[in-house]
Scaffold this motif. Structure first.
Motif, PDB file in Angstrom:
ATOM      1  N   GLN A  29      39.848  41.476  45.086  1.00  0.00           N
ATOM      2  CA  GLN A  29      40.485  42.757  45.405  1.00  0.00           C
ATOM      3  C   GLN A  29      41.518  42.644  46.523  1.00  0.00           C
ATOM      4  OE1 GLN A  29      37.539  45.793  46.048  1.00  0.00           O
ATOM      5  NE2 GLN A  29      36.665  45.553  44.021  1.00  0.00           N
ATOM      6  N   LEU A  40      48.981  37.674  40.431  1.00  0.00           N
ATOM      7  CA  LEU A  40      48.079  38.178  41.463  1.00  0.00           C
ATOM      8  C   LEU A  40      48.703  37.819  42.805  1.00  0.00           C
ATOM      9  CD1 LEU A  40      44.708  36.972  39.898  1.00  0.00           C
ATOM     10  CD2 LEU A  40      45.726  39.254  39.765  1.00  0.00           C
ATOM     11  N   ASP A  41      49.199  38.836  43.521  1.00  0.00           N
ATOM     12  CA  ASP A  41      49.860  38.621  44.808  1.00  0.00           C
ATOM     13  C   ASP A  41      48.854  38.771  45.946  1.00  0.00           C
ATOM     14  OD1 ASP A  41      52.588  38.161  44.095  1.00  0.00           O
ATOM     15  OD2 ASP A  41      52.756  40.294  43.588  1.00  0.00           O
ATOM     16  N   TYR A  42      48.883  37.825  46.870  1.00  0.00           N
ATOM     17  CA  TYR A  42      48.058  37.851  48.074  1.00  0.00           C
ATOM     18  C   TYR A  42      49.016  37.943  49.265  1.00  0.00           C
ATOM     19  CZ  TYR A  42      44.160  36.146  45.230  1.00  0.00           C
ATOM     20  OH  TYR A  42      43.183  36.010  44.276  1.00  0.00           O
ATOM     21  N   SER A  64      46.965  42.041  44.721  1.00  0.00           N
ATOM     22  CA  SER A  64      47.502  43.134  43.919  1.00  0.00           C
ATOM     23  C   SER A  64      47.962  42.526  42.603  1.00  0.00           C
ATOM     24  CB  SER A  64      48.647  43.833  44.637  1.00  0.00           C
ATOM     25  OG  SER A  64      49.699  42.938  44.877  1.00  0.00           O
ATOM     26  N   GLN A  65      47.702  43.250  41.523  1.00  0.00           N
ATOM     27  CA  GLN A  65      47.979  42.750  40.179  1.00  0.00           C
ATOM     28  C   GLN A  65      49.269  43.339  39.630  1.00  0.00           C
ATOM     29  OE1 GLN A  65      44.854  43.525  37.279  1.00  0.00           O
ATOM     30  NE2 GLN A  65      46.358  43.534  35.650  1.00  0.00           N
ATOM     31  N   ARG A  66      50.124  42.467  39.063  1.00  0.00           N
ATOM     32  CA  ARG A  66      51.317  42.889  38.342  1.00  0.00           C
ATOM     33  C   ARG A  66      51.252  42.278  36.952  1.00  0.00           C
ATOM     34  NH1 ARG A  66      56.061  40.440  40.418  1.00  0.00           N
ATOM     35  NH2 ARG A  66      54.827  38.966  41.597  1.00  0.00           N
ATOM     36  N   SER A 101      50.777  33.586  45.641  1.00  0.00           N
ATOM     37  CA  SER A 101      50.537  34.262  44.363  1.00  0.00           C
ATOM     38  C   SER A 101      49.929  33.298  43.365  1.00  0.00           C
ATOM     39  CB  SER A 101      51.839  34.806  43.769  1.00  0.00           C
ATOM     40  OG  SER A 101      52.387  35.810  44.580  1.00  0.00           O
TER      41      SER A 101
END
Length: 186
Positions: A54, A68-70, A57-59, A76
């Motif tokens: 969590q 999935l960006d961290y 963030s998902q694109r 990512s």
């Protein structure tokens, strides 16, 4: 005069010699603590699903490719989906070639096979050590219909010592993606 000169020399040596010794500081490592991962199912209208952290963030784009960006780690995980249409040999070759393109800058590439016969998920995880552009690569497939590749990239010049804590954390997330990945019924 001789005694005055000796006294001045003695006092100078005494004054200079009584200062604290200058010692080099010991090497230190930056300690980065990341929170324990809390996972949820990826929301995408794709033929596969998996759990992801969590913190990310998902694109998603229209072709079931997911990023999935961290942002806190400035990295990512890129996931790419391709259907298997009699081209499994080519897909496997491309995935392996992508991993070994980093061999020029890598100190070592460790291969770790993944097999889940119950879920029909088979793959390989590549841990790339050294100053390579990507610290991890993987692929998973059911060998007949689905093929997913993934890569970890950071938004910084690759310096393995600096990104190591984040790379280890995200490699655990990649393993979680591989272990939780399942194919949706068609």
């Amino acid at each position: 005069m001789k005694h005055k000169l000796s006294l001045i020399l003695f006092l100078t040596i005494f004054a200079v010699g009584c200062k604290d010794e200058t010692l080099p500081k010991p090497k230190a490592m930056l300690r980065l603590d990341y929170p324990q991962g809390a996972y949820k199912i990826a929301e995408a209208n794709c033929p596969y699903e998996f759990e992801y952290n969590q913190l990310a963030s998902q694109r998603t784009d229209g072709d079931c490719n997911i990023v999935l960006d961290y942002p806190e780690m400035k990295g990512s995980i890129y996931l790419t989906y391709k259907p298997v249409e009699g081209n499994i040999t080519q897909l496997l070759s491309d995935a392996q070639k992508l991993s070994y393109e980093h061999v020029v800058k890598a100190d070592n590439i460790l291969e770790q096979p993944y097999i889940n016969p119950d879920g029909e998920v088979y793959g390989m995880f590549y841990e790339v050590r050294g100053d390579a552009a990507s610290q991890s690569q993987f692929y998973v497939t059911d060998s007949t219909s689905h093929f997913v590749t993934g890569s970890l990239y950071f938004y910084a010049k690759p310096n393995y010592d600096s990104i190591y804590p984040a790379a280890v954390y995200l490699q655990r997330d990649i393993r979680r993606i591989m272990e939780s990945l399942s194919w949706k019924a068609e």
